[in-house]
Scaffold this motif. Structure first.
Motif, mmCIF file in Angstrom:
data_model
loop_
_atom_site.group_PDB
_atom_site.id
_atom_site.type_symbol
_atom_site.label_atom_id
_atom_site.label_comp_id
_atom_site.label_asym_id
_atom_site.label_seq_id
_atom_site.Cartn_x
_atom_site.Cartn_y
_atom_site.Cartn_z
ATOM 1 N N VAL A 11 96.796 -5.235 -32.900
ATOM 2 C CA VAL A 11 97.947 -6.138 -32.849
ATOM 3 C C VAL A 11 98.096 -6.820 -34.205
ATOM 4 C CG1 VAL A 11 97.810 -6.544 -30.358
ATOM 5 C CG2 VAL A 11 96.583 -8.043 -31.910
ATOM 6 N N LEU A 12 99.314 -7.186 -34.507
ATOM 7 C CA LEU A 12 99.567 -7.894 -35.760
ATOM 8 C C LEU A 12 99.122 -9.338 -35.635
ATOM 9 C CD1 LEU A 12 103.140 -6.667 -36.728
ATOM 10 C CD2 LEU A 12 101.018 -6.207 -37.957
ATOM 11 N N ILE A 13 98.455 -9.795 -36.678
ATOM 12 C CA ILE A 13 98.090 -11.206 -36.750
ATOM 13 C C ILE A 13 98.660 -11.789 -38.043
ATOM 14 C CG2 ILE A 13 96.034 -11.020 -35.310
ATOM 15 C CD1 ILE A 13 94.367 -11.012 -37.889
ATOM 16 N N THR A 14 98.932 -13.058 -38.000
ATOM 17 C CA THR A 14 99.503 -13.758 -39.147
ATOM 18 C C THR A 14 98.401 -14.204 -40.089
ATOM 19 O OG1 THR A 14 101.257 -14.585 -37.721
ATOM 20 C CG2 THR A 14 100.982 -15.670 -39.856
ATOM 21 N N VAL A 15 98.619 -13.965 -41.369
ATOM 22 C CA VAL A 15 97.729 -14.465 -42.415
ATOM 23 C C VAL A 15 98.538 -15.472 -43.223
ATOM 24 C CG1 VAL A 15 96.365 -13.877 -44.436
ATOM 25 C CG2 VAL A 15 96.461 -12.294 -42.505
ATOM 26 N N THR A 16 98.012 -16.660 -43.376
ATOM 27 C CA THR A 16 98.725 -17.729 -44.068
ATOM 28 C C THR A 16 98.038 -18.050 -45.384
ATOM 29 O OG1 THR A 16 99.390 -18.661 -41.948
ATOM 30 C CG2 THR A 16 99.548 -20.109 -43.866
ATOM 31 N N ILE A 17 98.839 -18.145 -46.411
ATOM 32 C CA ILE A 17 98.350 -18.599 -47.718
ATOM 33 C C ILE A 17 98.900 -20.008 -47.894
ATOM 34 C CG2 ILE A 17 98.298 -18.175 -50.204
ATOM 35 C CD1 ILE A 17 98.982 -15.233 -49.561
ATOM 36 N N ASP A 18 98.006 -20.977 -47.742
ATOM 37 C CA ASP A 18 98.443 -22.370 -47.791
ATOM 38 C C ASP A 18 97.677 -23.172 -48.836
ATOM 39 O OD1 ASP A 18 96.022 -22.365 -46.492
ATOM 40 O OD2 ASP A 18 96.734 -23.460 -44.732
ATOM 41 N N ASP A 19 97.262 -22.484 -49.886
ATOM 42 C CA ASP A 19 96.584 -23.163 -50.982
ATOM 43 C C ASP A 19 97.529 -24.205 -51.587
ATOM 44 O OD1 ASP A 19 95.423 -20.640 -50.419
ATOM 45 O OD2 ASP A 19 94.335 -20.690 -52.295
ATOM 46 N N GLU A 20 96.961 -25.255 -52.097
ATOM 47 C CA GLU A 20 97.751 -26.341 -52.674
ATOM 48 C C GLU A 20 98.714 -25.845 -53.755
ATOM 49 O OE1 GLU A 20 96.814 -30.286 -55.298
ATOM 50 O OE2 GLU A 20 95.479 -29.906 -53.609
ATOM 51 N N ASP A 21 98.224 -24.950 -54.631
ATOM 52 C CA ASP A 21 99.082 -24.474 -55.716
ATOM 53 C C ASP A 21 100.241 -23.618 -55.201
ATOM 54 O OD1 ASP A 21 97.114 -22.560 -55.048
ATOM 55 O OD2 ASP A 21 97.245 -21.599 -56.991
ATOM 56 N N ILE A 22 100.040 -22.898 -54.117
ATOM 57 C CA ILE A 22 101.121 -22.087 -53.530
ATOM 58 C C ILE A 22 102.180 -22.996 -52.919
ATOM 59 C CG2 ILE A 22 101.674 -20.513 -51.614
ATOM 60 C CD1 ILE A 22 100.495 -19.048 -54.025
ATOM 61 N N ILE A 23 101.738 -23.996 -52.178
ATOM 62 C CA ILE A 23 102.686 -24.930 -51.565
ATOM 63 C C ILE A 23 103.448 -25.692 -52.636
ATOM 64 C CG2 ILE A 23 102.888 -27.004 -50.120
ATOM 65 C CD1 ILE A 23 100.591 -25.828 -48.425
#
Length: 100
Positions: A11-23
């Motif tokens: 199944v597909l799962i969500t991967v989140t990139i929430d590093d401070e520099d990305i935000i």
């Protein structure tokens, strides 16, 4: 527990990139999707292996195949590329997911 209970379709799962520099740069976390399990041959290409410079092209191609949209289709097709900073973080997240 019977082994066949663990044998299910990925199944597909969500991967989140929430590093401070990305935000800071994009104003919000970035998301992509991966399958929750991989065929053994893909996993074995990198499991426990010390990465050498000659392995980099194969690893990047593997990650390109793993970075999916919410329909399970590769994001990086038709010569599309991500910004280097984003791609680096995607590769890191893919490899972390592979280790789970």
């Amino acid at each position: 527990m019977k082994l066949q209970e663990l044998a299910v379709k990925p199944v597909l799962i969500t991967v989140t990139i929430d590093d401070e520099d990305i935000i800071e740069q994009y104003g919000e976390p970035l998301e992509f999707f991966v399958w929750d399990r991989q065929p053994l041959e893909k996993f074995m290409m990198f499991a426990g292996k010390k990465m050498e410079a000659e392995d980099l092209p194969m690893m990047l191609e593997f990650c390109r195949e793993m970075i999916l949209d919410d329909k399970g289709k590769p994001v990086l097709v038709d010569e599309k590329v991500l910004p280097t900073q984003v791609m680096t973080k995607c590769v890191t997240r893919v490899m972390e997911q592979l280790g789970k």
